[in-house]
Design an enzyme around this catalytic site. Sequence first.
Site, PDB file in Angstrom:
ATOM      1  CB  THR A  73      -1.014  -0.054   1.165  1.00 39.24           C
ATOM      2  OG1 THR A  73      -1.935   1.019   1.015  1.00 39.24           O
ATOM      3  CG2 THR A  73      -0.350   0.013   2.526  1.00 39.24           C
ATOM      4  CE  LYS A  77      -2.017   0.552  -3.422  1.00 42.17           C
ATOM      5  NZ  LYS A  77      -3.416   0.906  -3.652  1.00 42.17           N
ATOM      6  N   GLY A 141      -4.580   9.781  -9.212  1.00 41.24           N
ATOM      7  CA  GLY A 141      -3.417   9.206  -8.522  1.00 41.24           C
ATOM      8  C   GLY A 141      -3.388   7.692  -8.671  1.00 41.24           C
TER       9      GLY A 141
HETATM   10  P1  NDP Z   1      -2.450   9.363  -4.478  1.00 41.85           P
HETATM   11  O1  NDP Z   1      -1.593  10.145  -3.524  1.00 41.85           O
HETATM   12  O2  NDP Z   1      -1.802   8.472  -5.476  1.00 41.85           O
HETATM   13  O3  NDP Z   1      -3.360  10.395  -5.335  1.00 41.85           O
HETATM   14  C1  NDP Z   1      -4.029  11.425  -4.679  1.00 41.85           C
HETATM   15  C2  NDP Z   1      -5.031  12.085  -5.620  1.00 41.85           C
HETATM   16  O4  NDP Z   1      -5.822  12.989  -4.854  1.00 41.85           O
HETATM   17  C3  NDP Z   1      -4.409  12.902  -6.749  1.00 41.85           C
HETATM   18  O5  NDP Z   1      -5.267  12.867  -7.857  1.00 41.85           O
HETATM   19  C4  NDP Z   1      -4.373  14.301  -6.131  1.00 41.85           C
HETATM   20  O6  NDP Z   1      -4.389  15.339  -7.084  1.00 41.85           O
HETATM   21  C5  NDP Z   1      -5.666  14.315  -5.368  1.00 41.85           C
HETATM   22  N1  NDP Z   1      -5.708  15.228  -4.226  1.00 41.85           N
HETATM   23  C6  NDP Z   1      -4.949  15.170  -3.100  1.00 41.85           C
HETATM   24  N2  NDP Z   1      -5.315  16.139  -2.247  1.00 41.85           N
HETATM   25  C7  NDP Z   1      -6.312  16.837  -2.848  1.00 41.85           C
HETATM   26  C8  NDP Z   1      -7.098  17.946  -2.466  1.00 41.85           C
HETATM   27  N3  NDP Z   1      -6.914  18.573  -1.296  1.00 41.85           N
HETATM   28  N4  NDP Z   1      -8.060  18.386  -3.315  1.00 41.85           N
HETATM   29  C9  NDP Z   1      -8.242  17.764  -4.499  1.00 41.85           C
HETATM   30  N5  NDP Z   1      -7.522  16.715  -4.935  1.00 41.85           N
HETATM   31  C10 NDP Z   1      -6.569  16.246  -4.105  1.00 41.85           C
HETATM   32  O7  NDP Z   1      -3.475   8.575  -3.555  1.00 41.85           O
HETATM   33  P2  NDP Z   1      -4.225   7.199  -3.905  1.00 41.85           P
HETATM   34  O8  NDP Z   1      -4.683   7.299  -5.299  1.00 41.85           O
HETATM   35  O9  NDP Z   1      -3.387   6.053  -3.508  1.00 41.85           O
HETATM   36  O10 NDP Z   1      -5.474   7.228  -2.894  1.00 41.85           O
HETATM   37  C11 NDP Z   1      -6.622   8.021  -3.155  1.00 41.85           C
HETATM   38  C12 NDP Z   1      -7.744   7.655  -2.182  1.00 41.85           C
HETATM   39  O11 NDP Z   1      -8.208   6.338  -2.443  1.00 41.85           O
HETATM   40  C13 NDP Z   1      -7.349   7.669  -0.706  1.00 41.85           C
HETATM   41  O12 NDP Z   1      -8.426   8.210   0.033  1.00 41.85           O
HETATM   42  C14 NDP Z   1      -7.156   6.209  -0.377  1.00 41.85           C
HETATM   43  O13 NDP Z   1      -7.394   5.924   1.000  1.00 41.85           O
HETATM   44  C15 NDP Z   1      -8.262   5.589  -1.233  1.00 41.85           C
HETATM   45  N6  NDP Z   1      -8.043   4.179  -1.549  1.00 41.85           N
HETATM   46  C16 NDP Z   1      -9.012   3.282  -1.145  1.00 41.85           C
HETATM   47  C17 NDP Z   1      -8.888   1.943  -1.432  1.00 41.85           C
HETATM   48  C18 NDP Z   1      -9.950   1.008  -0.969  1.00 41.85           C
HETATM   49  O14 NDP Z   1      -9.740  -0.214  -1.035  1.00 41.85           O
HETATM   50  N7  NDP Z   1     -11.102   1.506  -0.535  1.00 41.85           N
HETATM   51  C19 NDP Z   1      -7.728   1.403  -2.181  1.00 41.85           C
HETATM   52  C20 NDP Z   1      -6.777   2.427  -2.589  1.00 41.85           C
HETATM   53  C21 NDP Z   1      -6.944   3.764  -2.262  1.00 41.85           C
HETATM   54  P3  NDP Z   1      -3.024  15.911  -7.758  1.00 41.85           P
HETATM   55  O15 NDP Z   1      -2.710  14.967  -8.883  1.00 41.85           O
HETATM   56  O16 NDP Z   1      -3.396  17.258  -8.219  1.00 41.85           O
HETATM   57  O17 NDP Z   1      -1.972  15.902  -6.679  1.00 41.85           O
END
Ligand code: NDP
Length: 284
Positions: A73, A77, A141
């Site tokens: 995680t 990843k 992300g």
């Molecule tokens: P990443 O760090 O890879 O990506 C984060 C994303 O969120 C990017 O698109 C980023 O935008 C955006 N972001 C971050 N902060 C803000 C903000 N304040 N306002 C708007 N956009 C924002 O994280 P992950 O993709 O790994 O995780 C994303 C979510 O998914 C988390 O909440 C995680 O817990 C959840 N998740 C849940 C799973 C499940 O099994 N339920 C499995 C995997 C993840 P930018 O590109 O502009 O930085």
Amino acid sequence: MAGVDPVDGAAAPDQYGIVGHPIKHSWSPFIHGVFAKQTLQNLVYRLFDVEPADFEKTVPGLFASGVRGLNVTVPHKQAAARIATEKTERATRARAVNTLVLRADGSVLGDNTDGAGLVNDLEINLRLSLRNMRVLMLGAGGAARGVMGPLLERELFELTVANRTPERAEALCAQFFEAGKVASCGFADIPGPAYDLIINATSASLHGQMPELATGLVGKHTLCYDMAYGRGPTPFTTWAEAQQAGMVCKGWGMLVEQAAASFELWRGLYPDTKPVLQLLEPYR
Ligand code: NDP
């Protein structure tokens, strides 16, 4: 499968675990513990808190010490995708691995079960048909990357990816343009009318934030799904309720289903996820 304990002759449990940083709040040991009990598998599942700089040398060490499979995680990843000696097609497309399997010949298979987890939750637990749906995904992300392929396989009408940094959404869509109708934009430019499904794949909820979105994206038929899981409402679910969405959900079902898909890769059987979801009910 299991080795024999040299002291009492009992079969030693097979070893699995999850690598992340931080990791102490993970629900995975609980979920896999219930799966193991239900399916009579002799295994243990541990937490491994590993700093990013140590990941690529720690994981081979864990496999050498007898660990047979790992979940991976945040923030590892992408690094896991680099150390897998072979990857499934969905992990290759996602460029991210959340499950590693040590095979008998010493090779390490990398897979990504996040997309299957989300799709199974939507289709099986929430009884939704994704075919022909207009879907909006917020975020570009790692989690968004992992679910793009499995969502598009469901023959959506279209998938719009909106991100705070629009260039990342554009790059992600460019990678999947052959898989279906995809479009990218910034949060201020999301086209209407109301979507059938809005998935929050940003981590904004984890910081107590919600991207600013126009009104008119949510209708009475819209399912608003926050991948984030935790106790109580999130800023996204609060927003969705205020927009009078038809249904509002958090990512607990995705969490349990992605774990079940990993369990199947390791043990060859897909556990019944309903009892785990019921046990998690008080925490949702
Ligand atoms: P990443 O760090 O890879 O990506 C984060 C994303 O969120 C990017 O698109 C980023 O935008 C955006 N972001 C971050 N902060 C803000 C903000 N304040 N306002 C708007 N956009 C924002 O994280 P992950 O993709 O790994 O995780 C994303 C979510 O998914 C988390 O909440 C995680 O817990 C959840 N998740 C849940 C799973 C499940 O099994 N339920 C499995 C995997 C993840 P930018 O590109 O502009 O930085």
